[in-house]
Design an enzyme around this catalytic site. Structure first.
Site, PDB file in Angstrom:
ATOM      1  N   GLY A 164     -14.769   0.916  33.531  1.00 19.74           N
ATOM      2  CA  GLY A 164     -15.551   1.702  34.193  1.00 19.74           C
ATOM      3  C   GLY A 164     -15.779   2.983  33.431  1.00 19.74           C
ATOM      4  N   LYS A 186     -14.908 -17.453  27.359  1.00 20.86           N
ATOM      5  CA  LYS A 186     -13.878 -16.539  27.365  1.00 20.86           C
ATOM      6  C   LYS A 186     -12.782 -16.993  28.711  1.00 20.86           C
ATOM      7  CE  LYS A 186     -12.915 -11.838  27.059  1.00 20.86           C
ATOM      8  NZ  LYS A 186     -12.150 -11.292  28.243  1.00 20.86           N
ATOM      9  N   GLY A 196     -11.837   2.949  36.582  1.00 15.39           N
ATOM     10  CA  GLY A 196     -10.718   2.567  35.862  1.00 15.39           C
ATOM     11  C   GLY A 196     -10.912   2.579  34.440  1.00 15.39           C
ATOM     12  N   SER A 241      -4.073  -9.046  28.815  1.00 16.26           N
ATOM     13  CA  SER A 241      -4.184  -8.226  30.147  1.00 16.26           C
ATOM     14  C   SER A 241      -3.488  -8.544  31.265  1.00 16.26           C
ATOM     15  CB  SER A 241      -5.688  -8.353  30.378  1.00 16.26           C
ATOM     16  OG  SER A 241      -6.252  -9.538  30.667  1.00 16.26           O
TER      17      SER A 241
END
Ligand code: NAD
Ligand code: KPL
Length: 304
Positions: free
Chosen positions: A12, A183, A9, A251
């Site tokens: 990757g 994070k 994706g 995201s």
């Protein structure tokens, strides 16, 4: 020694293309024969950086391929990681090293438990990439990649230098958990609110009191967990990230807009049970999770 990248994706694809371009032997692992046929029909992996799009004819295979795996980059979403590693577990060499690129926390331990003999390294990355179409990735923002070992190993893998030489912005850390928790906290303070307000990151500047209340609870949690350095200046950093990424959609908002499952279970869903076990009150985070789950359900998306 070949790299395998499971999960072709956004991230990757970015990693695989950069490794291939740098002359490293790298193979993609695609879910099944249908995906493999689709990939081959397109001639390879496309990567766009700025105005330039390049086609990289990386070899690809399915999880059932017979060749052994020594270095694996696991680049699927957190909720797919356990099933994905199980699909190739039988192919892992005894000395296999796996680099886990998943955001949030929880999936890394689940993967490590599935493959106890492998060395599972964890990464925390602020690089950005998205999929233009299948097998066409766009590099969307520079960042930093921290890599470390859960066990506090002080020995970076031999290939870390290779990544640096190829231009990957990687750094080793002896405390990757602190990086991942920091994070996670930033993502918990920003991502769900962008979904609830349906806004870009920068518009959260109109909701800074909500952000502050979340940061206070996240700071208390990190401190109670003995991660005081990860807690330090959290709210200031969250506000700085909001400003620096003002035009971005988080995201999580992108997942929701695409009708995809979110990674909330590995963010709020990981943090809240730990707060509970530590007897820490986290009313704002709890309410945030409930409101988010309601919104996800309204849109027909999984609540976890
Ligand atoms: P993505 O959805 O773009 O890519 C995941 C890929 O994994 C998909 O192609 C999917 O088909 C594949 N996959 C899932 N299960 C599989 C299986 N069993 N076998 C083979 N392939 C399988 O996701 P992404 O954006 O690349 O994110 C991956 C992880 O990296 C997430 O945890 C994300 O939070 C994190 N991350 C992403 C970015 C980014 O900019 N994209 C930045 C930082 C962190
Ligand atoms: O990591 C991010 C995400 O969207 O997941 C932030 C830092 C919020 C940037 O959008």
């Amino acid at each position: 020694m070949s790299w395998h990248v499971l999960g072709a994706g956004s991230l990757g694809g970015l990693w695989a293309a950069r490794l291939f371009r740098g002359g490293e032997p790298v193979r993609l692992i695609l879910r099944d024969r249908t995906r493999l046929a689709q990939y081959r029909a397109g001639g390879g992996l496309r990567l766009s950086e700025g105005d330039i799009t390049s086609l990289y004819p990386l070899p690809a295979e399915t999880p059932e391929a017979g060749n052994p795996i020594r270095r694996l980059i696991l680049a699927c979403k957190s909720y797919d990681a356990e099933e994905a590693i199980a699909s190739v577990a039988a192919r892992l060499e005894p000395e296999a090293e796996i680099l886990l690129l998943q955001n949030g926390l929880g999936s890394q331990d689940a993967v490590a438990a599935r493959v106890p003999r492998a060395r599972c390294l964890r990464a925390s990355t602020t690089e950005g990439a998205y999929r233009e179409t299948d097998f066409h990735v766009v590099a969307a923002g520079a960042g930093q990649i921290w890599i470390g070992d859960q066990l506090g190993s002080h020995t970076p893998p031999a290939w870390l230098n290779t990544l640096t030489e190829l231009g990957f912005p990687v750094r080793w850390t002896d405390d990757i958990d602190a990086r991942l928790w920091r994070k996670l906290a930033i993502n918990c303070a920003i991502n769900p609110l962008t979904v609830l307000h349906g806004c870009r990151n920068g518009e959260l500047r109109q909701h800074l009191s909500e952000v502050a209340a979340l940061c206070a609870e996240l700071t208390a949690l990190l401190e109670a967990m003995g991660l005081a350095p990860a807690a330090q200046g959290l709210q200031q950093e969250v506000e700085a990230v909001i400003a620096a990424t003002a035009h971005n959609r988080s995201s999580m908002l992108q997942d929701v807009e695409r009708g995809q499952r979110t990674e909330v279970s590995y963010l709020l869903g990981h943090a809240l049970p730990i707060a509970g076990r530590l007897h820490l009150a986290a009313p704002h985070l709890t309410e945030l999770q409930q409101r988010l789950q309601t919104r996800l359900a309204e849109r027909g998306l999984p609540e976890d």
